[in-house]
Each structure stands twice: as structure tokens, then as C-alpha cells.
Design an enzyme around this catalytic site. Structure first.
Site, mmCIF file in Angstrom:
data_model
loop_
_atom_site.group_PDB
_atom_site.id
_atom_site.type_symbol
_atom_site.label_atom_id
_atom_site.label_comp_id
_atom_site.label_asym_id
_atom_site.label_seq_id
_atom_site.Cartn_x
_atom_site.Cartn_y
_atom_site.Cartn_z
ATOM 1 N N ASP A 242 -5.072 -2.697 46.538
ATOM 2 C CA ASP A 242 -4.869 -1.446 45.792
ATOM 3 C C ASP A 242 -4.816 -1.620 44.277
ATOM 4 O OD1 ASP A 242 -2.425 -2.687 45.579
ATOM 5 O OD2 ASP A 242 -1.266 -0.853 45.826
ATOM 6 N N GLU A 243 -5.401 -2.701 43.778
ATOM 7 C CA GLU A 243 -5.380 -2.952 42.330
ATOM 8 C C GLU A 243 -6.754 -3.417 41.861
ATOM 9 O OE1 GLU A 243 -1.352 -4.946 40.714
ATOM 10 O OE2 GLU A 243 -2.615 -6.122 42.028
ATOM 11 N N ASP B 62 -4.076 1.001 39.528
ATOM 12 C CA ASP B 62 -3.114 0.574 40.541
ATOM 13 C C ASP B 62 -2.689 1.799 41.355
ATOM 14 O OD1 ASP B 62 -0.571 -1.809 40.601
ATOM 15 O OD2 ASP B 62 -0.357 0.114 41.586
#
Length: 410
Positions: free
Chosen positions: A110-111, A13
Site C-alpha cells: 500500500d505504499e 500511502d
DNA sequence: TCTGGGGTCCTAGGACCC
DNA sequence: TCTGGGGTCCTAGGACCC
């Protein structure tokens, strides 16, 4: 089964992803600001997409109106979201992660979930060591700091990633060892558990459940009695960190959409229709770019008072050409406007029930009369020409005229 | 302070079919 | 004439996530 199986899952993350990218893109400007806010402009109707950890210390949070954020943190600098660069860097991260496991699921920009089960032979048994390696490589090659959480389920990996964050004085990695799941879950408030949002917390409080500890005392049957079969069993497992969902690499999109909030509310129907066609052609182009076709179209409208309405319709056959999509979008908008004719702040178009564009559907179109929204060879040729122009000149290069003649409807 | 834009998943009622 | 149950599809709304 998953209480004692040996799944090893990581969640990588990014730390303040949009802030990091904005700084990389503009090292002399945003790169030098400690108090940085990425998001919409404060004079419009913008909200915070992401804020630096320094700005968060003032209470700035994402989704907060930028105006309010600046009241809380007057010294902050606001910059726009570098969308294109964010998408590019996100892709670059995914490619690196795929070196560590073939099973990488992108959960958001973004993960990334990474299934490390069965990689012990390659990277050794120590998940913490592997996660450190991953962080190092991603930082070196993209300049983006990541935190990584790990455990025996996606749920645990996700919660662990929060604990790994640098502002909590961690070194960026937090692994929940097999057997420690329940102890780890006790560290959390109910509302911190993913998918347990404000509404569900409220409901839990009403039945006397304030925290994980209290909830752990109830057996599965009691949960079912309190909240129904499905939710009860789900919640029973959830608070124990049990989550059987698999890491799914390369999931195709289920829907594609474009929406926009206007600088000022719009009441004029002709103006709304013009905006609608712009969104419609953009989302249609996106579907074609992905070599998909859509069966369902949805038009969303948000009124000045924030009340939101939506109208859907399903095509007889999947489509991707501008003509049927624009026509149906207009029909849906007019239906919504007939039901309520108030000033509009947001308009959106979404295409869903996406199928790969194989070509077999067009052939079906040869039989019988064209049905509702069915696209013709002519529509497809036209849309390809439009795509060629927008590739060269962008979406402003060609704009569909407002006057689309709706076909006769029965 | 006045509320973005991109998604996923679930529910519930009605239509329709067997 | 009345009474069903199950399955699937469609539409609308909403919770939730980043």
C-alpha cells in the site's frame, strides 16, 4: 549533492488499506461497521493487520493480538484479510500512478514512491497540486483513500505522508518545501524516523541523544566517534532528511517465502515434515510462476517459547523444481530438529538468490555427475505438470507425499 | 494479551583463494 | 616457519518495515 539538488519525490500511502479493501469487498457487512478490525480470528493466534481509525482511537494497533484488541475495543467487528482483493487493488493503484510518472516504486502493498523530477513541464511546478490530482484519480477509480507526502528525498516524502493523514486534520497532502528540510525534521522524535527502530533509539539514549534537536548539534566526526564510520555518517544525514536512495521502478523480488503459525504447537516430526512439504511446493510454484530459479533455500522454525532458528543451504545450480527444493527443505528441517526437539509453533520456507530462469543452467547439468540438489529434465517436466494441476484445482489439488527419499549425502 | 506473514538490508565469522 | 591483506561466498542471526 542532494542538499541542493531538485529531486521531487512523492510517497502515496493508503489510509488503512486493508480496512478500505474489506469494506469495498463487503459493503453491507464490514462496509457498515465503524469499529472494524481486519486480521486473524481472536480464538486462534491471530493479530491485527489493520484497524479503522475509529478503532485505533481505542488503542488498537496493527500486530497486536486480536484478543487484546477486542479487550480494548469490545464493540469492534473482526473480519479476515481479503488477500486476493488487496493484491488486485494494489496493482490497480500502481497502474494509475504510472500515468503520472514512469518512475514508480512499490515499497509495500500500500505504499508507492513516485519520482516526479522533471515532470514540471507536464504537471506544472506545484507538487501539492499534482498530489491532489493523484489522490482524486486513485479514489475515483479504485475507491481507496490515499495520503501523499512529498519532498526532496524518499525519507522526507515518507515522513510527510504521515503528517498528511486525515486523522491529523489534514487534507491528505503534505509537501516539505526545498530548504525547509531541517525545520521539518525537528518536528519528529528520533524513533519516528524510518529505520530508527526501538533498538537504535535505546542505543541513542545510552549515548545521551534523546531527540533530533540534540543530535543536530553533533558534527559528522562526533557521530562517527560515537557509533562508528558507517552508522555515524548514515545517522548524521538521516536526521537532516538527507537520503540519496533513488526511486527504483520494477525491482524484482530478492526472495519468496511461505510460512505459517499452527493453531496448536506441533511436536510430531512426521506432521512437521508434511507441513514443510506443503510450504515448499507452494514457494517453488511461486518461483516458477515468476520464471525465476533460486540458489538458496532457508527453513525457519519457531518453537513454543518463541525462540526462532533458521538453516540455509545453497544449491550448486539455481533450481525451481519441487524435487530438489523439497529434499533440501527436509534435510534442513531434520538438522534443526536434531539441534532442538521442542514443540513448534511456526514453520517457514524461503527461496532467495533468485535468478531469471534462462535455461543456460540446465545445460550445465549435462556435464559430470549430478551435484547436490541439481535438478534434472525429469524434475522440470514433473513440476510443470504439477503447475498445470494447481492452476486448475488450487494447492490442495495435489499434495506431495511425505516420503521423499533423501539422496545419499556425503 | 501473548505475540502474523510478507519482505529488505546489515553484520560477523569462517572458508577459500590469490 | 611464520606472517599478512583483500575479496568473495556461505551461514546464522537480527533489526526493521508494512
Amino acid at each position: 549533492m542532494d542538499a541542493f539538488d531538485s529531486k521531487r519525490i512523492l510517497l502515496a500511502d493508503a489510509d488503512a488499506f486493508f480496512v478500505s479493501v474489506a469494506r469495498l469487498v463487503d459493503p453491507e457487512g464490514a462496509g457498515r461497521k465503524k469499529l472494524l478490525i481486519v486480521g486473524g480470528s481472536p480464538d486462534g493466534r491471530g493479530v491485527v493487520t489493520s484497524a479503522s481509525y475509529e478503532a485505533r482511537a481505542y488503542g488498537v494497533r496493527s500486530a497486536m493480538p486480536t484478543g487484546k484488541a477486542l479487550k480494548l475495543c469490545p464493540g469492534a467487528t473482526v473480519v479476515g484479510v481479503p488477500r486476493k482483493e488487496c493484491v488486485e487493488r494494489s496493482k490497480a493503484v500502481r497502474v494509475i500512478l504510472q500515468d503520472f510518472s514512469p518512475s514508480v516504486e512499490q515499497a509495500s502493498i500500500d505504499e508507492f514512491y513516485i519520482d516526479m523530477s522533471g515532470t514540471e513541464g507536464l504537471f506544472g511546478p506545484d507538487l501539492k497540486f499534482t498530489a491532489d490530482e493523484i489522490r482524486k484519480r486513485v479514489l475515483e477509480e479504485t475507491g481507496l483513500p490515499f495520503s501523499i507526502g512529498g519532498g526532496t528525498s524518499k525519507l522526507l516524502a515518507k515522513l510527510a505522508a504521515q503528517r498528511a493523514k486525515p486523522h491529523l486534520d489534514n487534507d491528505g497532502v503534505y509537501i516539505v518545501a526545498p530548504g525547509d528540510e531541517i525545520e521539518f525534521m525537528r518536528l519528529h522524535r528520533l524513533g519516528e524516523i524510518p529505520l530508527i527502530g526501538p533498538k537504535f533509539v535505546e542505543r541513542l539514549e545510552k549515548i545521551g541523544l534523546q531527540n533530533v534537536e540534540q543530535a543536530l548539534r553533533l558534527d559528522a566526526d562526533a557521530m562517527v566517534a560515537l557509533m562508528g564510520e558507517r552508522t555515524g555518517r548514515w545517522f548524521y544525514r538521516r536526521i537532516r532528511g538527507l537520503d540519496a536512495s533513488r526511486v527504483r521502478a520494477g525491482r524484482p523480488n530478492k526472495s519468496l517465502s511461505h510460512e505459517g503459525t499452527f493453531a496448536r504447537d506441533i511436536s510430531n516430526d512426521a506432521e512437521l515434515e508434511k507441513r514443510l512439504l506443503a510450504f515448499s511446493t507452494r514457494v517453488a510454484a511461486d518461483v516458477r510462476k515468476k520464471r525465476m530459479k533460486a540458489k538458496t533455500i532457508s527453513v525457519k522454525i519457531r518453537y513454543h517459547d518463541f525462540k526462532t532458528r533458521q538453516a540455509n543451504s545453497t544449491f550448486t545450480y539455481p533450481v525451481s523444481a519441487d524435487r530438489p527444493i523439497c529434499e533440501e527443505a527436509l534435510t534442513l528441517l531434520r538438522r534443526l530438529r536434531k539441534a532442538r526437539n521442542a514443540p513448534v509453533r511456526l514453520l517457514g520456507v524461503s527461496l532467495s538468490h533468485l535468478n531469471p530462469a534462462t535455461g543456460e543452467w540446465q545445460q550445465l547439468g549435462l556435464f559430470g555427475d549430478p551435484e547436490k540438489g541439481m535438478e534434472t529434465d525429469h524434475d522440470i517436466v514433473l513440476s510443470k505438470a504439477v503447475d498445470n494441476i494447481t492452476t486448475k484445482f488450487g494447492h490442495k489439488g495435489i499434495v506431495r507425499a511425505t516420503e521423499v527419499k533423501p539422496r545419499e549425502k556425503d
